[in-house]
Scaffold this active site. Sequence first.
Site, mmCIF file in Angstrom:
data_model
loop_
_atom_site.group_PDB
_atom_site.id
_atom_site.type_symbol
_atom_site.label_atom_id
_atom_site.label_comp_id
_atom_site.label_asym_id
_atom_site.label_seq_id
_atom_site.Cartn_x
_atom_site.Cartn_y
_atom_site.Cartn_z
ATOM 1 N N TYR A 121 2.340 3.812 23.411
ATOM 2 C CA TYR A 121 1.619 4.370 24.562
ATOM 3 C C TYR A 121 0.258 3.693 24.790
ATOM 4 O O TYR A 121 -0.641 4.309 25.364
ATOM 5 C CB TYR A 121 1.428 5.874 24.364
ATOM 6 N N ASN A 139 8.073 16.773 28.593
ATOM 7 C CA ASN A 139 8.995 16.245 29.614
ATOM 8 C C ASN A 139 10.237 15.557 29.032
ATOM 9 O O ASN A 139 10.897 14.765 29.706
ATOM 10 C CB ASN A 139 8.263 15.375 30.629
ATOM 11 N N LYS A 199 12.649 12.961 23.206
ATOM 12 C CA LYS A 199 11.373 13.388 22.629
ATOM 13 C C LYS A 199 11.540 14.653 21.773
ATOM 14 O O LYS A 199 12.568 15.340 21.859
ATOM 15 C CB LYS A 199 10.366 13.606 23.768
ATOM 16 N N GLU A 228 9.171 -2.515 24.521
ATOM 17 C CA GLU A 228 9.395 -1.261 23.803
ATOM 18 C C GLU A 228 10.625 -1.349 22.902
ATOM 19 O O GLU A 228 10.632 -0.782 21.805
ATOM 20 C CB GLU A 228 9.531 -0.116 24.811
ATOM 21 N N HIS A 268 11.551 9.772 27.272
ATOM 22 C CA HIS A 268 10.820 8.584 27.701
ATOM 23 C C HIS A 268 11.812 7.571 28.231
ATOM 24 O O HIS A 268 12.917 7.433 27.693
ATOM 25 C CB HIS A 268 10.060 7.946 26.530
#
Length: 153
Positions: free
Chosen positions: A51, A114, A11, A128, A117
């Site tokens: 998402y 965080n 990310k 995905e 993913h």
Amino acid sequence: MATERTLVLVKPDAMQRGLAGTILQRLENRGLRLIGLKLMQVETDLARRHYAEHEGKPFFAGLVEYITSSPIIAAVFEGDSATGAVRNSVGSTNPSQAAAGTIRGDFGLEVGRNLVHASDSPESGERETALFFTPEELVAWSRDTDRWISEDA
Ligand code: DAT
Ligand code: MG
């Protein structure tokens, strides 16, 4: 054990902090095989589709803004039970509660930053992977070390 494909995103916060190599290395070190890899800027439409399950939640807008805020690295790892193995290495969603030794537990503090993913099921991994990669971008290959990583190889 079933061979699975799972999507990993490094990310924007991890990219900005120079942690991409460290994160990918941890997953590679487990024995998972990289079959897709690209540096890319995620646009809003892709972020919203990726998402989609979180649409309507209070953190959705911030999540889309975060994932589109800087380039990311998208990677597909393949291996026996790859989904669970990657999720275990990534750690709990909120880094403040993630176990030490996991990526989130070692490098993060907040749920909104965080770092990484990882697909939550083999079905999510397929969905995905198809969102981020064309079939031609995925490379099927075997390694001489595979038989030292899996009894079935
Ligand atoms: P994960 O990324 O561990 O699969 P998830 O699918 O439940 O977690 O949520 C997707 C992302 O949304 C997560 O990585 C960070 C963000 N998020 C989840 N819950 C949140 C919350 N309560 N507050 C803020 N951001 C949240
Ligand atoms: Mg998730």
